[in-house]
Design an enzyme around this catalytic site. Structure first.
Site, short mmCIF file in Angstrom:
data_model
loop_
_atom_site.label_atom_id
_atom_site.label_comp_id
_atom_site.label_asym_id
_atom_site.label_seq_id
_atom_site.Cartn_x
_atom_site.Cartn_y
_atom_site.Cartn_z
N LYS A 216 17.85 -6.84 16.51
CA LYS A 216 17.84 -8.31 16.40
C LYS A 216 19.23 -8.89 16.65
O LYS A 216 19.39 -9.81 17.46
CB LYS A 216 17.34 -8.74 15.01
CG LYS A 216 15.96 -8.21 14.65
CD LYS A 216 15.52 -8.65 13.26
CE LYS A 216 16.36 -8.16 12.11
NZ LYS A 216 16.36 -6.69 11.92
N ARG B 16 12.32 -13.15 5.54
CA ARG B 16 11.95 -11.76 5.32
C ARG B 16 10.83 -11.65 4.29
O ARG B 16 10.41 -10.53 3.96
CB ARG B 16 13.16 -11.01 4.77
CG ARG B 16 13.86 -10.07 5.77
CD ARG B 16 15.05 -9.49 5.02
NE ARG B 16 15.60 -8.30 5.57
CZ ARG B 16 16.63 -8.25 6.41
NH1 ARG B 16 17.15 -9.35 6.89
NH2 ARG B 16 17.12 -7.10 6.79
N ARG C 298 25.07 3.18 13.82
CA ARG C 298 25.56 1.79 13.92
C ARG C 298 26.98 1.70 13.36
O ARG C 298 27.28 2.23 12.30
CB ARG C 298 24.64 0.85 13.14
CG ARG C 298 25.21 -0.55 13.03
CD ARG C 298 24.18 -1.62 12.78
NE ARG C 298 23.38 -1.43 11.59
CZ ARG C 298 22.31 -2.19 11.30
NH1 ARG C 298 21.92 -3.13 12.12
NH2 ARG C 298 21.63 -1.97 10.20
N ARG D 167 28.37 0.45 7.69
CA ARG D 167 27.97 -0.31 6.51
C ARG D 167 27.49 0.66 5.42
O ARG D 167 26.80 1.63 5.72
CB ARG D 167 26.81 -1.25 6.88
CG ARG D 167 27.27 -2.50 7.59
CD ARG D 167 26.13 -3.26 8.24
NE ARG D 167 24.90 -3.37 7.46
CZ ARG D 167 23.79 -3.98 7.90
NH1 ARG D 167 23.76 -4.52 9.11
NH2 ARG D 167 22.70 -4.03 7.16
N ARG E 82 15.24 0.58 2.67
CA ARG E 82 15.15 -0.67 3.44
C ARG E 82 13.93 -0.68 4.34
O ARG E 82 13.30 -1.71 4.55
CB ARG E 82 16.44 -0.87 4.25
CG ARG E 82 17.58 -1.35 3.35
CD ARG E 82 18.92 -1.24 4.01
NE ARG E 82 19.00 -2.00 5.22
CZ ARG E 82 19.81 -1.71 6.24
NH1 ARG E 82 20.62 -0.68 6.16
NH2 ARG E 82 19.82 -2.46 7.29
P1 ADP Z 1 19.46 -5.35 9.25
O1 ADP Z 1 20.22 -6.07 10.34
O2 ADP Z 1 19.71 -3.89 9.30
O3 ADP Z 1 18.01 -5.70 9.26
P2 ADP Z 1 20.69 -7.25 7.52
O4 ADP Z 1 22.12 -7.29 7.89
O5 ADP Z 1 19.80 -8.32 8.08
O6 ADP Z 1 20.09 -5.83 7.88
O7 ADP Z 1 20.53 -7.29 5.95
C1 ADP Z 1 21.30 -6.48 5.09
C2 ADP Z 1 20.84 -6.71 3.65
O8 ADP Z 1 21.08 -8.08 3.27
C3 ADP Z 1 19.35 -6.50 3.40
O9 ADP Z 1 19.02 -5.13 3.15
C4 ADP Z 1 19.14 -7.37 2.14
O10 ADP Z 1 19.64 -6.74 0.97
C5 ADP Z 1 20.03 -8.57 2.44
N1 ADP Z 1 19.28 -9.62 3.18
C6 ADP Z 1 19.50 -10.03 4.45
N2 ADP Z 1 18.63 -11.00 4.80
C7 ADP Z 1 17.83 -11.21 3.72
C8 ADP Z 1 16.72 -12.05 3.45
N3 ADP Z 1 16.25 -12.90 4.39
N4 ADP Z 1 16.13 -11.97 2.23
C9 ADP Z 1 16.59 -11.16 1.28
N5 ADP Z 1 17.63 -10.31 1.47
C10 ADP Z 1 18.24 -10.32 2.67
P1 ADP Z 2 19.32 -5.30 13.67
O1 ADP Z 2 20.14 -6.56 13.80
O2 ADP Z 2 17.87 -5.51 13.99
O3 ADP Z 2 19.51 -4.62 12.35
P2 ADP Z 2 21.25 -4.14 15.56
O4 ADP Z 2 21.29 -5.14 16.66
O5 ADP Z 2 22.38 -4.11 14.60
O6 ADP Z 2 19.85 -4.27 14.77
O7 ADP Z 2 21.07 -2.70 16.23
C1 ADP Z 2 21.05 -1.51 15.43
C2 ADP Z 2 21.86 -0.40 16.10
O8 ADP Z 2 21.14 0.06 17.26
C3 ADP Z 2 23.23 -0.83 16.61
O9 ADP Z 2 24.11 0.25 16.47
C4 ADP Z 2 22.99 -1.18 18.10
O10 ADP Z 2 24.16 -0.97 18.88
C5 ADP Z 2 21.88 -0.19 18.46
N1 ADP Z 2 20.88 -0.74 19.40
C6 ADP Z 2 20.38 -2.00 19.45
N2 ADP Z 2 19.44 -2.12 20.41
C7 ADP Z 2 19.31 -0.88 20.98
C8 ADP Z 2 18.49 -0.35 22.04
N3 ADP Z 2 17.61 -1.09 22.69
N4 ADP Z 2 18.65 0.96 22.34
C9 ADP Z 2 19.54 1.74 21.67
N5 ADP Z 2 20.34 1.29 20.67
C10 ADP Z 2 20.23 0.00 20.33
#
Ligand code: ADP
Ligand code: ADP
Length: 219
Positions: A18, A93, A132, A165, A176
Protein backbone atom coordinates in the site's frame (compact mmCIF):
# COMPACT_ATOMS: atom_id res chain seq x y z
CA UNK A 1 -15.68 25.24 -10.51
CA UNK A 2 -13.12 23.49 -8.25
CA UNK A 3 -12.54 19.81 -9.01
CA UNK A 4 -14.55 17.34 -6.90
CA UNK A 5 -12.27 15.86 -4.20
CA UNK A 6 -11.15 12.30 -4.75
CA UNK A 7 -10.84 9.90 -1.82
CA UNK A 8 -9.06 6.64 -2.57
CA UNK A 9 -8.89 3.94 0.13
CA UNK A 10 -6.04 1.46 -0.39
CA UNK A 11 -7.01 -1.80 1.26
CA UNK A 12 -4.66 -4.72 1.80
CA UNK A 13 -2.90 -6.74 4.48
CA UNK A 14 0.38 -5.64 6.12
CA UNK A 15 3.18 -5.48 3.52
CA UNK A 16 0.86 -5.88 0.53
CA UNK A 17 2.46 -2.75 -0.96
CA UNK A 18 0.00 0.00 0.00
CA UNK A 19 2.68 2.49 1.04
CA UNK A 20 4.96 1.68 -1.90
CA UNK A 21 2.14 2.22 -4.38
CA UNK A 22 0.73 5.34 -2.70
CA UNK A 23 4.20 6.93 -2.77
CA UNK A 24 4.46 6.24 -6.50
CA UNK A 25 0.98 7.47 -7.37
CA UNK A 26 0.55 10.51 -5.15
CA UNK A 27 2.37 12.91 -7.47
CA UNK A 28 0.59 11.92 -10.66
CA UNK A 29 -2.77 11.96 -8.86
CA UNK A 30 -1.84 15.21 -7.10
CA UNK A 31 -3.24 13.90 -3.82
CA UNK A 32 -1.69 13.73 -0.35
CA UNK A 33 -0.77 10.27 0.99
CA UNK A 34 -2.42 9.80 4.39
CA UNK A 35 -0.99 6.70 6.09
CA UNK A 36 -2.22 6.01 9.62
CA UNK A 37 0.87 3.90 10.43
CA UNK A 38 3.14 6.79 9.39
CA UNK A 39 1.10 9.21 11.52
CA UNK A 40 1.48 6.90 14.53
CA UNK A 41 5.24 6.55 13.89
CA UNK A 42 5.56 10.37 13.80
CA UNK A 43 3.84 10.54 17.19
CA UNK A 44 6.18 7.85 18.56
CA UNK A 45 9.21 9.74 17.26
CA UNK A 46 7.99 13.00 18.80
CA UNK A 47 7.13 11.21 22.07
CA UNK A 48 3.66 12.80 22.08
CA UNK A 49 0.89 11.76 24.47
CA UNK A 50 -0.95 10.05 21.61
CA UNK A 51 2.26 8.20 20.70
CA UNK A 52 2.61 6.92 24.27
CA UNK A 53 -1.00 5.64 24.21
CA UNK A 54 -0.58 3.96 20.82
CA UNK A 55 2.81 2.33 21.54
CA UNK A 56 1.58 -0.61 23.64
CA UNK A 57 -0.84 -1.66 20.88
CA UNK A 58 1.61 -1.21 18.00
CA UNK A 59 4.34 -3.14 19.87
CA UNK A 60 2.15 -6.23 20.18
CA UNK A 61 0.69 -6.02 16.68
CA UNK A 62 -2.78 -5.05 17.86
CA UNK A 63 -4.91 -2.24 16.47
CA UNK A 64 -4.86 1.08 18.30
CA UNK A 65 -8.38 1.77 19.68
CA UNK A 66 -10.84 3.27 17.18
CA UNK A 67 -11.47 6.53 19.08
CA UNK A 68 -7.77 7.48 19.12
CA UNK A 69 -7.20 6.41 15.51
CA UNK A 70 -10.31 8.08 14.08
CA UNK A 71 -9.54 11.40 15.82
CA UNK A 72 -5.93 11.35 14.55
CA UNK A 73 -6.86 10.61 10.91
CA UNK A 74 -9.80 13.05 10.85
CA UNK A 75 -7.50 15.76 12.12
CA UNK A 76 -5.10 15.00 9.26
CA UNK A 77 -7.96 15.01 6.71
CA UNK A 78 -9.14 18.40 7.93
CA UNK A 79 -5.87 20.08 6.87
CA UNK A 80 -5.93 22.28 3.76
CA UNK A 81 -3.91 19.91 1.53
CA UNK A 82 -6.72 17.32 1.87
CA UNK A 83 -9.31 19.65 0.37
CA UNK A 84 -8.65 17.94 -2.97
CA UNK A 85 -9.04 14.49 -1.38
CA UNK A 86 -6.48 11.91 -0.26
CA UNK A 87 -4.96 8.49 -0.81
CA UNK A 88 -5.76 6.69 2.45
CA UNK A 89 -3.36 3.89 3.38
CA UNK A 90 -3.92 1.74 6.47
CA UNK A 91 -7.14 3.54 7.42
CA UNK A 92 -9.89 2.43 7.83
CA UNK A 93 -8.97 -0.92 9.38
CA UNK A 94 -12.26 -1.69 11.20
CA UNK A 95 -15.93 -1.35 10.28
CA UNK A 96 -16.30 1.36 12.97
CA UNK A 97 -13.49 3.36 11.31
CA UNK A 98 -15.06 2.91 7.86
CA UNK A 99 -18.42 4.13 9.17
CA UNK A 100 -16.78 7.15 10.82
CA UNK A 101 -15.02 8.02 7.57
CA UNK A 102 -18.24 7.65 5.55
CA UNK A 103 -20.14 9.85 8.02
CA UNK A 104 -17.46 12.56 7.92
CA UNK A 105 -17.39 12.56 4.11
CA UNK A 106 -21.18 12.57 3.76
CA UNK A 107 -21.36 15.57 6.07
CA UNK A 108 -19.18 17.47 3.59
CA UNK A 109 -21.13 16.17 0.59
CA UNK A 110 -18.29 13.85 -0.49
CA UNK A 111 -17.81 10.10 -0.81
CA UNK A 112 -15.14 7.49 -1.45
CA UNK A 113 -14.34 7.21 -5.16
CA UNK A 114 -12.69 3.81 -5.27
CA UNK A 115 -11.23 1.20 -2.93
CA UNK A 116 -8.50 -0.88 -4.57
CA UNK A 117 -7.92 -4.06 -2.55
CA UNK A 118 -4.35 -5.29 -3.04
CA UNK A 119 -4.43 -9.09 -2.96
CA UNK A 120 -1.24 -10.95 -1.91
CA UNK A 121 -0.96 -14.49 -0.44
CA UNK A 122 0.08 -14.66 3.25
CA UNK A 123 3.35 -16.50 2.57
CA UNK A 124 4.49 -13.72 0.24
CA UNK A 125 3.58 -11.12 2.85
CA UNK A 126 5.78 -12.79 5.44
CA UNK A 127 8.77 -12.58 3.07
CA UNK A 128 8.03 -8.95 2.26
CA UNK A 129 7.74 -7.91 5.91
CA UNK A 130 10.97 -9.70 6.85
CA UNK A 131 12.96 -7.74 4.26
CA UNK A 132 11.25 -4.36 4.71
CA UNK A 133 13.57 -1.51 5.68
CA UNK A 134 12.42 2.04 6.40
CA UNK A 135 14.25 5.36 6.39
CA UNK A 136 14.54 6.81 9.89
CA UNK A 137 14.31 10.34 8.50
CA UNK A 138 11.55 10.30 5.85
CA UNK A 139 9.84 6.90 6.25
CA UNK A 140 10.53 5.81 2.64
CA UNK A 141 10.31 2.04 2.34
CA UNK A 142 12.79 -0.40 0.76
CA UNK A 143 13.22 -4.16 0.60
CA UNK A 144 16.49 -6.07 0.97
CA UNK A 145 15.72 -8.09 -2.18
CA UNK A 146 12.85 -6.51 -4.11
CA UNK A 147 13.45 -2.80 -3.69
CA UNK A 148 17.08 -2.03 -2.93
CA UNK A 149 18.49 1.41 -2.14
CA UNK A 150 21.41 2.53 -4.34
CA UNK A 151 23.77 2.29 -1.35
CA UNK A 152 23.20 -0.43 1.27
CA UNK A 153 21.24 0.74 4.34
CA UNK A 154 21.08 4.36 3.17
CA UNK A 155 17.98 6.19 1.90
CA UNK A 156 18.25 7.39 -1.74
CA UNK A 157 16.15 10.43 -0.97
CA UNK A 158 17.89 11.98 2.04
CA UNK A 159 20.77 9.72 3.12
CA UNK A 160 18.86 8.64 6.26
CA UNK A 161 19.68 5.35 7.95
CA UNK A 162 17.46 2.38 7.03
CA UNK A 163 16.09 0.29 9.92
CA UNK A 164 13.75 -2.62 10.50
CA UNK A 165 10.52 -1.69 12.29
CA UNK A 166 10.14 -3.47 15.67
CA UNK A 167 6.67 -4.65 14.65
CA UNK A 168 8.13 -6.23 11.48
CA UNK A 169 9.84 -8.94 13.59
CA UNK A 170 8.34 -12.42 12.93
CA UNK A 171 6.39 -12.84 16.24
CA UNK A 172 4.53 -9.56 15.79
CA UNK A 173 3.92 -10.12 12.08
CA UNK A 174 1.97 -13.33 12.73
CA UNK A 175 -0.27 -11.40 15.14
CA UNK A 176 -0.73 -8.55 12.65
CA UNK A 177 -1.83 -10.97 9.94
CA UNK A 178 -4.35 -12.55 12.34
CA UNK A 179 -5.66 -9.09 13.22
CA UNK A 180 -5.96 -8.26 9.52
CA UNK A 181 -8.05 -11.33 8.72
CA UNK A 182 -10.28 -10.88 11.76
CA UNK A 183 -10.80 -7.12 11.99
CA UNK A 184 -9.88 -5.57 8.64
CA UNK A 185 -10.80 -8.10 5.93
CA UNK A 186 -14.57 -7.57 6.58
CA UNK A 187 -14.04 -4.15 4.94
CA UNK A 188 -13.68 -5.92 1.60
CA UNK A 189 -17.38 -6.90 1.68
CA UNK A 190 -18.32 -3.55 3.23
CA UNK A 191 -16.87 -1.64 0.26
CA UNK A 192 -18.02 -4.24 -2.28
CA UNK A 193 -21.52 -3.52 -0.98
CA UNK A 194 -20.97 0.17 -1.75
CA UNK A 195 -19.87 -0.69 -5.28
CA UNK A 196 -16.39 0.88 -4.90
CA UNK A 197 -14.22 -2.23 -4.40
CA UNK A 198 -11.79 -3.32 -7.14
CA UNK A 199 -9.34 -6.18 -6.60
CA UNK A 200 -5.76 -5.64 -7.75
CA UNK A 201 -3.17 -8.41 -8.05
CA UNK A 202 -0.40 -7.40 -5.63
CA UNK A 203 1.64 -10.56 -6.23
CA UNK A 204 3.59 -9.20 -9.19
CA UNK A 205 6.54 -6.82 -9.59
CA UNK A 206 6.13 -3.33 -8.15
CA UNK A 207 5.87 -1.65 -11.60
CA UNK A 208 3.17 -4.08 -12.75
CA UNK A 209 1.07 -3.38 -9.64
CA UNK A 210 1.42 0.38 -10.26
CA UNK A 211 0.24 -0.11 -13.85
CA UNK A 212 -2.81 -2.13 -12.74
CA UNK A 213 -3.66 0.52 -10.15
CA UNK A 214 -3.36 3.29 -12.74
CA UNK A 215 -5.94 1.52 -14.89
CA UNK A 216 -8.27 1.05 -11.91
CA UNK A 217 -7.93 4.69 -10.85
CA UNK A 218 -8.52 5.99 -14.35
CA UNK A 219 -11.76 4.01 -14.64
P1 ADP B 1 1.44 -1.98 7.53
O1 ADP B 1 1.89 -0.89 6.56
O2 ADP B 1 2.45 -3.05 7.63
O3 ADP B 1 0.07 -2.47 7.19
P2 ADP B 1 1.04 0.19 9.33
O4 ADP B 1 2.26 1.03 9.26
O5 ADP B 1 -0.15 0.64 8.53
O6 ADP B 1 1.40 -1.30 8.96
O7 ADP B 1 0.56 0.05 10.82
C1 ADP B 1 1.44 -0.25 11.88
C2 ADP B 1 0.64 -0.39 13.18
O8 ADP B 1 0.01 0.87 13.50
C3 ADP B 1 -0.50 -1.39 13.14
O9 ADP B 1 -0.07 -2.73 13.40
C4 ADP B 1 -1.41 -0.84 14.26
O10 ADP B 1 -0.90 -1.16 15.55
C5 ADP B 1 -1.28 0.66 14.06
N1 ADP B 1 -2.30 1.17 13.12
C6 ADP B 1 -2.08 1.71 11.89
N2 ADP B 1 -3.24 2.06 11.31
C7 ADP B 1 -4.23 1.73 12.18
C8 ADP B 1 -5.65 1.82 12.16
N3 ADP B 1 -6.30 2.33 11.09
N4 ADP B 1 -6.34 1.37 13.24
C9 ADP B 1 -5.72 0.89 14.31
N5 ADP B 1 -4.37 0.75 14.40
C10 ADP B 1 -3.63 1.16 13.35
P1 ADP C 1 2.27 -1.86 3.18
O1 ADP C 1 2.28 -0.34 3.13
O2 ADP C 1 1.05 -2.45 2.56
O3 ADP C 1 2.52 -2.38 4.56
P2 ADP C 1 4.86 -1.67 1.82
O4 ADP C 1 4.58 -0.75 0.68
O5 ADP C 1 5.60 -1.12 2.98
O6 ADP C 1 3.49 -2.37 2.29
O7 ADP C 1 5.65 -2.93 1.22
C1 ADP C 1 6.11 -3.98 2.08
C2 ADP C 1 7.51 -4.43 1.67
O8 ADP C 1 7.42 -5.15 0.43
C3 ADP C 1 8.49 -3.29 1.42
O9 ADP C 1 9.77 -3.73 1.82
C4 ADP C 1 8.42 -3.05 -0.10
O10 ADP C 1 9.65 -2.55 -0.62
C5 ADP C 1 8.13 -4.47 -0.61
N1 ADP C 1 7.22 -4.50 -1.77
C6 ADP C 1 6.13 -3.72 -2.01
N2 ADP C 1 5.51 -4.08 -3.15
C7 ADP C 1 6.19 -5.15 -3.64
C8 ADP C 1 6.04 -5.99 -4.81
N3 ADP C 1 5.06 -5.81 -5.68
N4 ADP C 1 6.94 -6.98 -4.98
C9 ADP C 1 7.95 -7.18 -4.09
N5 ADP C 1 8.15 -6.43 -2.98
C10 ADP C 1 7.28 -5.42 -2.76
Amino acid sequence: MPKKPKYIVLLGPPASGKGTQATRLREELDLPHVASGDLFREHLKNESELGAKAKEYIDRGALVPDDITIAMVMDRLSRPDCEKGAILDGFPRTIAQAEALDAALVEQGHKISVTPSIVVPDEVLVERVGGRRVCRMCGKTYHVRFNLPQEPDVCDRDGGELYQRDDDKPETVRERLKVYWKQTSPLIEYYRGQGVLVEVNGDQPIDAVTEELRTVLAG
